[in-house]
Design a protein around this motif. Sequence first.
Motif, short mmCIF file in Angstrom:
data_model
loop_
_atom_site.label_atom_id
_atom_site.label_comp_id
_atom_site.label_asym_id
_atom_site.label_seq_id
_atom_site.Cartn_x
_atom_site.Cartn_y
_atom_site.Cartn_z
N GLU A 21 0.80 -1.22 0.00
CA GLU A 21 0.00 0.00 0.00
C GLU A 21 0.83 1.27 0.00
OE1 GLU A 21 -0.39 -2.08 2.87
OE2 GLU A 21 -1.86 -3.39 1.91
N VAL A 22 2.04 1.24 0.48
CA VAL A 22 2.79 2.46 0.75
C VAL A 22 3.16 3.21 -0.53
CG1 VAL A 22 5.10 1.41 0.73
CG2 VAL A 22 4.63 3.41 2.21
N VAL A 23 3.22 4.51 -0.43
CA VAL A 23 3.62 5.40 -1.52
C VAL A 23 4.74 6.30 -0.99
CG1 VAL A 23 2.88 7.25 -3.07
CG2 VAL A 23 1.32 5.39 -2.53
N VAL A 24 5.74 6.58 -1.85
CA VAL A 24 6.83 7.48 -1.46
C VAL A 24 6.99 8.57 -2.51
CG1 VAL A 24 8.05 5.63 -0.24
CG2 VAL A 24 8.68 6.18 -2.61
N ASN A 25 7.63 9.66 -2.09
CA ASN A 25 7.91 10.75 -3.03
C ASN A 25 9.27 10.53 -3.69
OD1 ASN A 25 9.53 11.34 -0.83
ND2 ASN A 25 9.12 13.53 -0.86
N ASP A 26 9.87 11.58 -4.20
CA ASP A 26 11.06 11.43 -5.06
C ASP A 26 12.34 12.03 -4.45
OD1 ASP A 26 10.21 14.04 -5.17
OD2 ASP A 26 10.43 14.25 -7.35
N ARG A 27 12.37 12.28 -3.16
CA ARG A 27 13.53 12.95 -2.56
C ARG A 27 14.35 11.94 -1.74
NH1 ARG A 27 11.11 18.94 -0.80
NH2 ARG A 27 10.16 19.38 -2.83
N TRP A 28 15.22 11.21 -2.45
CA TRP A 28 15.98 10.14 -1.80
C TRP A 28 17.48 10.22 -2.11
CZ3 TRP A 28 13.48 7.31 1.79
CH2 TRP A 28 12.08 7.34 1.76
N GLY A 29 17.96 11.35 -2.62
CA GLY A 29 19.37 11.51 -2.91
C GLY A 29 19.59 12.39 -4.14
N PHE A 30 20.85 12.76 -4.38
CA PHE A 30 21.20 13.55 -5.56
C PHE A 30 20.53 13.00 -6.82
CE2 PHE A 30 25.61 14.90 -3.77
CZ PHE A 30 25.04 16.00 -3.15
N ASN A 31 20.01 13.90 -7.66
CA ASN A 31 19.50 13.55 -8.98
C ASN A 31 18.35 12.55 -8.97
OD1 ASN A 31 21.52 15.18 -10.20
ND2 ASN A 31 23.00 13.50 -10.00
N CYS A 32 17.73 12.39 -7.81
CA CYS A 32 16.57 11.49 -7.72
C CYS A 32 15.28 12.25 -7.98
CB CYS A 32 16.54 10.84 -6.34
SG CYS A 32 15.20 9.65 -6.10
N SER A 33 15.22 13.49 -7.50
CA SER A 33 14.02 14.28 -7.60
C SER A 33 13.57 14.45 -9.05
CB SER A 33 14.25 15.66 -6.97
OG SER A 33 13.09 16.45 -7.01
N CYS A 34 12.28 14.21 -9.29
CA CYS A 34 11.66 14.34 -10.61
C CYS A 34 12.09 13.23 -11.57
CB CYS A 34 11.96 15.71 -11.23
SG CYS A 34 10.49 16.53 -11.89
N HIS A 35 12.80 12.21 -11.06
CA HIS A 35 13.22 11.08 -11.89
C HIS A 35 12.81 9.73 -11.32
CE1 HIS A 35 16.07 14.23 -13.29
NE2 HIS A 35 15.87 13.64 -14.46
N HIS A 36 12.82 9.60 -9.98
CA HIS A 36 12.50 8.32 -9.34
C HIS A 36 11.57 8.58 -8.16
CE1 HIS A 36 15.72 6.52 -11.69
NE2 HIS A 36 16.54 7.46 -11.24
N GLY A 37 10.58 7.71 -7.99
CA GLY A 37 9.67 7.85 -6.86
C GLY A 37 8.26 7.47 -7.25
N GLY A 38 7.47 7.12 -6.24
CA GLY A 38 6.08 6.79 -6.50
C GLY A 38 5.35 7.97 -7.12
#
Length: 254
Positions: free
Chosen positions: A47-64
């Motif tokens: 069920e869980v959802v995560v955003n995209d802020r998990w390290g350099f260059n992750c934002s707007c590229h990886h994440g639920g």
Amino acid sequence: MPELYELVNRYKPDLIWSDGDWESPDSYWNSTDFLSWLYSDSPVKDEVVVNDRWGFNCSCHHGGYYNCEDKFQPSSLPNHKWEMCTSIDKRSWGYRRTMSISDVASESEIISELVQTVSLGGNYLLNIGPTKDGLIVPIFQERLLAVGKWLSISGEAIYASKPWRVQLEKNESVWYTSKESAVYAIFLNWPENGVLSLKSPKTTSATKVMMLGIQKDLKWSTNPPGGLLIYLPQLPLSALPVEFAWTIKMMGVE
């Protein structure tokens, strides 16, 4: 990291909102190890959802779903679920004793952002900064209550809605959403002549038009260049169901 595991195991959250990712790469945060456990073995793995802020260059590229950056607003419909995160205090995410009224987003600004975000398929996260003892100051209460009042009338066009084939009426402050067979047009400016011109909807023999918060169907006619003309209720603005961002509901349009 131990706190993250404890939070998941003890409280079983539906959503984990990570932040501060720009400080270091994911290898420093051990993000991939944690996310692998979260989606494979944790008690909320299905069920869980995560955003995209998990390290350099992750934002707007990886994440639920993507936050991309604070106050992010795309210019067109993204191909990935996203969220617009903003704050009622335009200059802070926390409580400030020095905050002035000019720093506070108005009701119309907040609702306009909400409408634009949902029309483009996004989630709207509206932050408030409570005081150190957990109180919500009156100006924030007033803004939240205003949004709640607007949603009590217009929420049908917001909750569980999806983007329509057109999101924005060009050169007009009209945003579209849809739900099942209904199409909603939320217009931010009341036309001076009381006639709302919509170019995008295609009428059919079954077309019906109404305004949320008013029981009677509205009169309409086809617009020769395409679309339709909607004749709005002849009421003073103070007698309308909401003060701004009025919603037209259309059935039987393509």
